[in-house]
Structures are given as C-alpha cells and as structure tokens.
Scaffold this active site. Structure first.
Site, PDB file in Angstrom:
ATOM      1  N   HIS A  81      55.208  16.073  19.545  1.00  0.00           N
ATOM      2  CA  HIS A  81      55.507  15.468  18.382  1.00  0.00           C
ATOM      3  C   HIS A  81      56.649  15.604  18.382  1.00  0.00           C
ATOM      4  CE1 HIS A  81      52.017  17.125  15.985  1.00  0.00           C
ATOM      5  NE2 HIS A  81      52.118  18.251  16.508  1.00  0.00           N
ATOM      6  N   ASN A 154      48.433  18.015  10.371  1.00  0.00           N
ATOM      7  CA  ASN A 154      48.281  16.883  11.067  1.00  0.00           C
ATOM      8  C   ASN A 154      47.192  15.840  10.204  1.00  0.00           C
ATOM      9  OD1 ASN A 154      49.407  17.582  13.854  1.00  0.00           O
ATOM     10  ND2 ASN A 154      47.546  18.149  14.574  1.00  0.00           N
TER      11      ASN A 154
END
Ligand code: HDE
Length: 698
Positions: A81, A154
């Site tokens: 990420h 997510n």
C-alpha cells in the site's frame, strides 16, 4: 529602457545579486527563513566560500543543515500500500448501535467524528501509477472521543490468504520479481500466478481481483470493507459479530481494462488528481457506512466459517444495516506530514469494538505497529499531528524514546504508586468502568499449529461470486484472466491455475482456456466438495450504479471556427447536473470560435486524451476537422472514446473525423445542435451494449 522578460514576474522586493542571482527579502520577522534552530538566514542563494570563486567552507552551517535535512527527506515507503492518496473528513452516525456496542462513535447519533481516510494500491511503489489492476486499500482513522479507531480495509470484502503467516509469501510473489526488479505494480507475471496456483484458498479473491472492481474509475467510486470479522461489545459486555461496509454515494464504477492501461500513461496520478480536484471544488465524496450484525449462533449456522477471511456473508443472508455516513471535505495541507506519515493500526479500537479470532486479523494486530516503527523510526509516532488522538486527552506512563515531544512533569512514572491521589502527582490510573475490555470468548485448550477444517472449502465462494455477475462482468473477468495468464511464461503455472479454475465453473475455465488457446486441464482435487450457493446479485457493479453526470467529466474537443453556442450548451447542461467540463484544443492558448470570440483550453490535445473523460463531445468547424484528420491524437480521441464505450456528441462538421476513427453509429453517438439533451442520457453511463462490437472478450 527595454525591460528584460524576467521583470514581468520578479516580485517588487527582489534584487539581483552580484552574480545575477535573485534575492527576495522577507517583509517581516515572521516571513523570514531561519535554520531549524531559529537562526535567521541572511542569504539563501549562496554558500560560504573562501573567495568569490574559491572552495566552500565547512563552517557554513546554513548550507550543511539544509543539505543534510534534504538528504534525509525520504522515509521507507510502506512495504504494501505504498502509493496512496488521502483526505480529511467526518463520520456522522445516523442510527445508534447502543444495543450492540458501547463505543460512543457508534451510539451518539448526529455527532460528527473527525477522520482521515487514505486510499491506496497494494503492489506498486509510492511512485507507481494509479490505475494498475490491483486491490485498493481503504483505511479510515476516526478520531473518536475514546481514542482512535482505525478501520483498515480494502475495496474487496475478502482476502487472498487465510493465515497471516502466508502474507510475506503473497507479497513477495506479487511484487516485482526478486532477480529482475519488474514488473512494477502488476500481478500479471509468473511468480504471482505460481503462488496463486499453489494456494487454492486464494481462488475467491482472484475472482474479485480479476473483476472490474480492481480497475476503479475513481477513488470516490469504490466500496470499502473491513474484510475481517470484528466484534461489538455492549455495556453488558455481550458480544455481537460484525462486518463493516462503506458504500460510495456515486455508486461503484470502473474503467475498461484497455482504458486503465492507457490512463496509466496519460495521467499516472489519475485517481489522486480526481480526488483532490473534487474536494477542492467542493464536490465532497460521500459513503454510507453499514454493518452486518450476527450472533455467534447465527454465525455457527452459516455454511462457512466467518473467521475465514476468504469468505463473505452475502447481504441476501445478512442484510447491511446503514448506520452512518462519511464525507471527505478537506484535502491534506501537506502530503508527507499527513498522507505519508499517517500510521494505521488495526489495534486502534475504542471500548465497545473488539477483534475476532480470524487468524489473518490476529497477525495484523502485530504487523502494523511493527511496520510503523521501521517506517517512522520511533515509538513516539503517535505524537505526529496526523496520528495524535484528538478530542480525548490521554496520558499514560510510557516515557522518553526518540523524538519525544512531550515534557512530562512530576516524579511518578510508574504505577501503582503512593505519591498522591490519582490525577495529581501520582499520575493516571486505570478505568475498569469505561476502559477497554476484551470479549470473554471460549477457546480450545490445546496449542496447535494447524488450519481449521472449517476453512477447507476453497471454491464454493469463488463460484458464488462468478455466478452472481452479469454477463458483461463475467466476460470482463474471463478476459482479465486471459490477459494475466497470457503474461505468464511458465506453462506449468498456467496449467495449475487453470485446473483450479475448473472447480470454480467449467464454462469460465473453458472460456479462459479458449482465450489462451490451450486445452482445458483436469480439475485439481478440492479439499472438500464444492457446493452451489445461492447467487448474490448484490455483488454486481453494472446496472447498480446511478446513471448521473454527478462526479463525471466530459471533454469537449474544439477547433478554430467551432460553434460556441453548442460548446456553451453542453457545458451548461453537464455542469447543471453536477458534472465537470474540460475544453480540449489543438493548442493550449485555445481557439477562436465562429464569430471571433476566444475560448481558452483546459488541456492541449496531445496531453489530454479522451481516456481521462467519461464522455466526449467534438465541436469542430469544417476546416478545423479537415486539419485534425491528419492528427493522430484527434483520431485517437474519437477512436478510444468509442472503444471505451463512452458517449460521443459531435457537431455535424466533426463527422469526417468520427468516420476516420471508425466510430459506428449507436445510441451513444449523438449529433449535437443547440439542444444537447440527446447527448446527456448516454453521457450518464457507459455504452455496455457497444462492447461486443469493439472487443473480443473471452
Ligand atoms: Fe495490511 N498491512 N496486512 N491488509 N494493509 C499494511 O502496514 C498486513 C491486510 C491494508 O493507508 C502495512 O502501515 C498483514 C488485509 C491497508 O497506510 C503492514 C496482513 C487488509 C494498508 C500490513 C495484512 C489490509 C495496509 C504496511 C495479513 C484489508 C495501508 C504499511 C495478515 C482488510 C494502510 C502499514 C495505509 C498496510 C500488514 C492483510 C489492508 C505491512 C501482515 C486483509 C489498507 O503492516
């Protein structure tokens, strides 16, 4: 005397130095440059030298400090990420969950809780592009009155693996390959699919990863999921299991794969820019916040284990209860200080919210704190403004460490102590009434290192997902598999993945095999038989998002001599519905419209292709069109808009360009006159019906 070109832009207080360099001087003590220790800097243009043309002196502490600080500007990027974009906003509770939780953030209706949300891709580095096929992170830090709550989710409700011990393997496999250092931000390569083929538990996630969800149109148009199962605890400490959901007001919308690939070149910051610009102009993105609640008994009755993060609870089985909303209404002031330094921790939970025994979540409880230590370099990262708990004064007896910014008073840095009453010199004390308590959950009494047999079904949910999709989404999914597996160079890897796919759905596997021109291998042996679950149409995207111009953008390609009335009509109509319009012209200075008025351009044609718009209009004059017939960028503008299923409005004079671009008539191709209504309806969505004519899907 003639003015030099620089004179026009040089501020009034700027003077040239002896060597011609520009000196701008501070107008007040507050406005002056100082060293990190407060010493005002007299000259920010020249280092200290032994003579005008001599070597630089070590004595120059201003130079040394500036260069040294710069040398250390970077901190390690997140191992996953790394590329992210974020915004500030608030959460507002609309329905109390007091029956289930004592967390104030979930019980105080109408109260607005400040928050900071960071969206991210997973695989690419911090400098990679915004539109690879990838899962998007959706991490929210709520600054609640009872401490920070970080819901680190997510845009997909399930995950690749069931046990945290496999996470480093998964990430090593998907990131650029160890020996060659490529591909960047792409799962379409050998090592990823090798791992996936050998990990049947990832199959459900693969269905999602190959669906349109991983090529979102905008960060404002993605769903968010807590993924792991959590618990709520009410004031009697009674637990309720919970799954968290975010639903975008603009609906979940995606790009086409070919479009996403082209956007990566046209605008690597496509999502970051889109989020920033929307917030900047006051068009605040908004999400509904929902929960799926279930008792332990209800969870036990489900045909899968809710501690297994590769499974989802269809909302047809347990409805999503909408209890609040999130609005993002302020861009970060500083990317590094906020977006980069924000540290999310799944361990951040106020009293009334608790974890489950999901073995993926359990591993996360360790990993994030650990990551922050190496990224931010100190145990005191919680003191950075973006990470600091707000609206809840906190104190404890943790002390010292690198970058300690607090100046503690008093003698007692331990507890219990007898120095005085709590709250005075004796320091803070525990709070058994309002403090955090853990759910009293029964556990087995033997230590074991094994996977529960209730986790063994790896294909039923993958099948459920695939069979729940619309025809067109199924075709996209199959085509994405063909694309990715076509980049796999090792035949045995392709075979292994394909033999798992047969267990999901034989028609899907056959389509992919045909797309690869390979024979369909035999099914791999599932650990337990795959079962048919009731399809869940709620898992689709197409047909669910609202048809609207709100949040969408329209690019109008113009030429000299174009009819300004048509341009004005399109602009007024699109903006009237909350959309954005950008004028694209062969030259950035703009064009001279029919009648002599100048129309300024927002983008020059070569740098503003149609891939960055949701719909386009071509308003050209006859000679303007004739000139553009020799311009590849103009032909591509129309061709790609057509190929990416966008509405195209055109003035009659632009028709030759459409013909040259191979644009064929359909409901989305609309001739514009002063009444532009016919263009608006197709511009509110994508022309899915056009797709079979322009793309060979698997
Ligand atoms: Fe993460 N994850 N993760 N993850 N994750 C990180 O923490 C980890 C998982 C997610 O915008 C890291 O601060 C392990 C699931 C997001 O800053 C790291 C496991 C989900 C972000 C880490 C998982 C996520 C991270 C790297 C398996 C969806 C970005 C930097 C047990 C629910 C947050 C950092 C941001 C970041 C570990 C699995 C979401 C390495 C060990 C499942 C959105 O600590």
């Amino acid at each position: 005397m003639a003015r030099s070109p620089r004179d026009d832009t040089t501020p009034a207080n700027a003077k040239p130095g002896n060597g011609g360099e520009l000196h701008q001087t501070a107008s007040s003590p507050e406005a002056r440059i100082a060293t990190n220790h407060g010493v005002p800097v007299g000259d920010n243009q020249n280092s200290l030298k032994a003579g005008r043309r001599g070597p630089t002196l070590l004595e120059d502490f201003v130079l040394r400090e500036k260069i040294q600080h710069f040398d250390h500007e970077r901190i390690p990027e997140r191992i996953v990420h790394a590329r992210g974009s974020a915004a500030h906003g608030y959460f507002e509770l609309t329905e109390s969950l007091a029956e289930f939780s004592r967390a104030k953030v979930l019980t105080e209706v109408g109260v607005k809780t400040e928050l900071f949300t960071r969206f991210s891709t997973v695989a690419g580095g911090a400098g990679s592009v915004d539109t690879p096929r990838d899962v998007r992170g959706f991490a929210v830090k709520f600054y609640t009155k009872e401490g920070n709550w970080d819901l680190v989710g997510n845009n997909i409700p399930v995950f690749f693996i069931q046990d945290a011990i496999k996470f480093p393997d998964l990430i090593h496999a998907v990131k650029m390959e160890a020996d060659r250092g490529y591909p960047q931000a792409a799962s379409a390569h050998d090592t990823f699919w090798d791992f996936i083929g050998l990990m049947p538990e990832s199959t459900h996630m693969i269905m999602w990863a190959m669906s349109d969800r991983t090529i979102p149109r905008s960060l404002r148009m993605i769903e968010g999921f807590g993924v792991n199962t959590f618990r709520l605890l009410n004031d009697k400490d009674e637990p309720t299991l919970v799954k968290f959901h975010w639903r975008p007001k603009l609906g979940t919308q995606s790009t086409c794969w070919d479009e996403a690939v082209k956007i990566a070149g046209a605008d690597p910051d496509y999502h970051r820019r889109d989020l920033y610009e929307a917030i900047d102009k006051g068009d605040f993105p908004e999400w509904e916040f929902g929960v799926q609640l279930l008792s332990q008994a209800e969870a036990d009755a489900l045909p899968f284990d809710i501690l297994d993060a590769t499974k989802l609870i269809p909302e047809e089985l347990v409805p999503i209860r909408v209890i609040g909303r999130m609005v993002l209404n302020r861009n970060p002031d500083n990317f590094f200080a906020e977006t980069e330094q924000v540290a999310f921790l799944p361990t951040n939970m106020p009293p009334g919210i608790d974890v489950s025994e999901d073995p993926l979540l359990q591993g996360r409880l360790f990993s994030y704190q650990d990551t922050q230590l190496s990224r931010l370099g100190t145990v005191n990262f919680h003191q950075l403004p973006i990470n600091k708990a707000k609206g809840c004064p906190f104190q404890n007896l943790q002390r010292d460490g690198q970058m300690q910014t607090q100046v503690f008073k008093g003698r007692a840095n331990y507890e219990p102590n007898s120095l005085s009453e709590a709250g005075e010199d004796g320091g803070p004390r525990e709070d058994p009434v309002d403090g955090f308590r853990t759910a009293a959950v029964p556990v087995e009494e033997h230590k074991v290192r094994l996977r529960s047999e209730t986790f063994a079904d790896h294909y039923s949910h993958a099948r459920l997902f695939f069979r729940s999709q619309s025809k067109s989404e199924q075709a996209h999914l199959a085509s994405a598999l063909v694309f990715e597996l076509s980049k796999v160079t090792l035949e045995h890897v392709r075979n292994q993945v394909m033999s798992n796919l047969v267990n999901v759905d034989e028609t899907l596997a056959q389509r992919v095999a045909d797309g690869l021109a390979m024979p369909l291998p035999k099914a791999s042996k599932p650990a337990v038989p795959t079962v048919d679950l009731e399809p869940s149409p709620a898992l689709r995207i197409i047909g669910k998002y609202p048809e609207t111009l709100k949040g969408r953008s329209v690019g109008i390609l113009v030429s000299d001599g174009a009819d300004g009335a048509i341009v004005a009509a399109v602009k007024a109509a699109v903006e009237g519905e909350g959309g954005t319009v950008k004028i694209v012209a062969p030259k950035i200075g703009g064009v001279t419209l029919k009648g002599g008025k100048t129309l300024k351009a927002d983008g020059q044609l070569a740098g503003t292709p149609s891939v960055i718009f949701d719909a386009v209009a071509l308003v050209l004059s006859e000679p303007g069109c004739a000139a553009l017939l020799k311009e590849g960028a103009a032909i591509d503008f129309a061709k790609h808009a057509f190929g990416h299923l966008k509405a195209i409005g055109y003035s009659a004079e632009a028709k030759p360009l459409l013909d040259k671009a191979g644009v064929e008539p359909d409901e989305g191709i609309v001739e514009l006159d002063k009444a532009v209504d016919g263009f608006l309806a197709p511009a509110r969505t994508r022309q899915w019906a056009r797709e079979p004519g322009v793309r060979m899907l698997a």
